[in-house]
Design an enzyme around this catalytic site. Sequence first.
Site, short mmCIF file in Angstrom:
data_model
loop_
_atom_site.label_atom_id
_atom_site.label_comp_id
_atom_site.label_asym_id
_atom_site.label_seq_id
_atom_site.Cartn_x
_atom_site.Cartn_y
_atom_site.Cartn_z
N GLU A 133 0.82 -1.20 0.00
CA GLU A 133 0.00 0.00 0.00
C GLU A 133 0.87 1.27 0.00
O GLU A 133 0.66 2.19 -0.80
CB GLU A 133 -0.92 0.01 1.23
CG GLU A 133 -1.92 -1.13 1.25
CD GLU A 133 -1.41 -2.39 1.94
OE1 GLU A 133 -2.24 -3.19 2.39
OE2 GLU A 133 -0.18 -2.57 2.02
N ARG A 183 15.87 -23.50 -5.98
CA ARG A 183 16.27 -23.44 -4.57
C ARG A 183 16.14 -22.04 -3.98
O ARG A 183 15.94 -21.88 -2.79
CB ARG A 183 17.72 -23.92 -4.42
CG ARG A 183 17.90 -25.41 -4.61
CD ARG A 183 19.38 -25.77 -4.64
NE ARG A 183 19.61 -27.21 -4.69
CZ ARG A 183 20.79 -27.78 -4.93
NH1 ARG A 183 21.85 -27.01 -5.15
NH2 ARG A 183 20.90 -29.09 -4.94
#
Length: 368
Positions: free
Chosen positions: A53, A185
């Site tokens: 936001e 990974r």
Amino acid sequence: MKQHFSYMRRALQLAQRAKGRTWPNPMVGVVVVKSGRIIAEGWHKRAGGDHAEVDAFKKIGSKTKGATLYVTLEPCSHWGRTPPCTDAIIKAGIKRVVIGVLDPNPKIHGQSVKILRKAGIKVEVGFLQEELTRMNEIFNKYITKRMPFVVAKCAQTLDGKIATATGESKWITSIPTRNYAHRLRNEFDAIIVGINTVLQDDPRLNPIPKTKYLKKIIVDSSLQVPLKARLFQGTAPSNVIVATTAKAVNKKVKQLSKMGVQIWMAPAKGKHGHIDLKWLFKELAKHEIAHVLIEGGGCLIGRALKDGLVDRMMIYVAPKIIGDQDALSAIAGLNIRNIKKVLKLKNMTATQIGRDILLGGDLVYGNH
């Protein structure tokens, strides 16, 4: 209503840009709309950084007044590493907030909605809920169960073997597949392997290319890990955790500790004195390790499945056949005798990588 789904899908796409980099926070995306057009976009990029936001608001300043905010996850209403997003939304003069899904944390669930409505802001909830819940499945499990989200990975032949009877395994899958697995990974907090994998393959367990430092966790009840194992390369020793038991020789404990390696003394389980994996995974969660990849071997994966600890399987299948019952199987130790009690997978996917296929699926435990 149709535009709600369109804007929320865009917010979802923004959130996914930070995949693997926001922990211990969830992935969140935001779209700010005014007069029928998008005036700002934002997403949470890393823990400690601006929430989605605020990231969007900083790009447009006072233009937020009277706008509609689309956010994938219920805004935070409490102080953490950053101030509450509800405060920022109210201050920005947003007139309506459209939320994809509520925060799964029971202590927070729905609280922001009440705060925003009390401030006179119109709030709507429930758009793309299934997709958004799956996007943050790691965070959701950790925050509600205090356990990591566990993926077990293996590379096998068409007949389910990971090595010949003599232990030869290099290489079952192709180079493109191995490169894909190495890149993947980076999405995890830690990689877990059993001691037999370390002794037989001497893996480095590093992502390639490396965009983050992973924790490397070795399940080693008798503390057999060699002091010069390659897994100690390419990382700080403190990023290596060796889980062992009272069977460990004190001298070896001191040697590894002196190197800076973390030694965790785990309770033993069963007649063979294996490490209690449930205890280990709970301990990992306490250390904010929420997304783990079990890379082998077959016995460790089998024990984790038997204990109901694996959430998802990733099976790389090469178009090869060994055809030997004595060859090593990808998964061992379940010893299921009744076909009705076999473990099942759902939400199956299949992805072609070179000449190999990656099969993925979520575990189904019990009678579900």
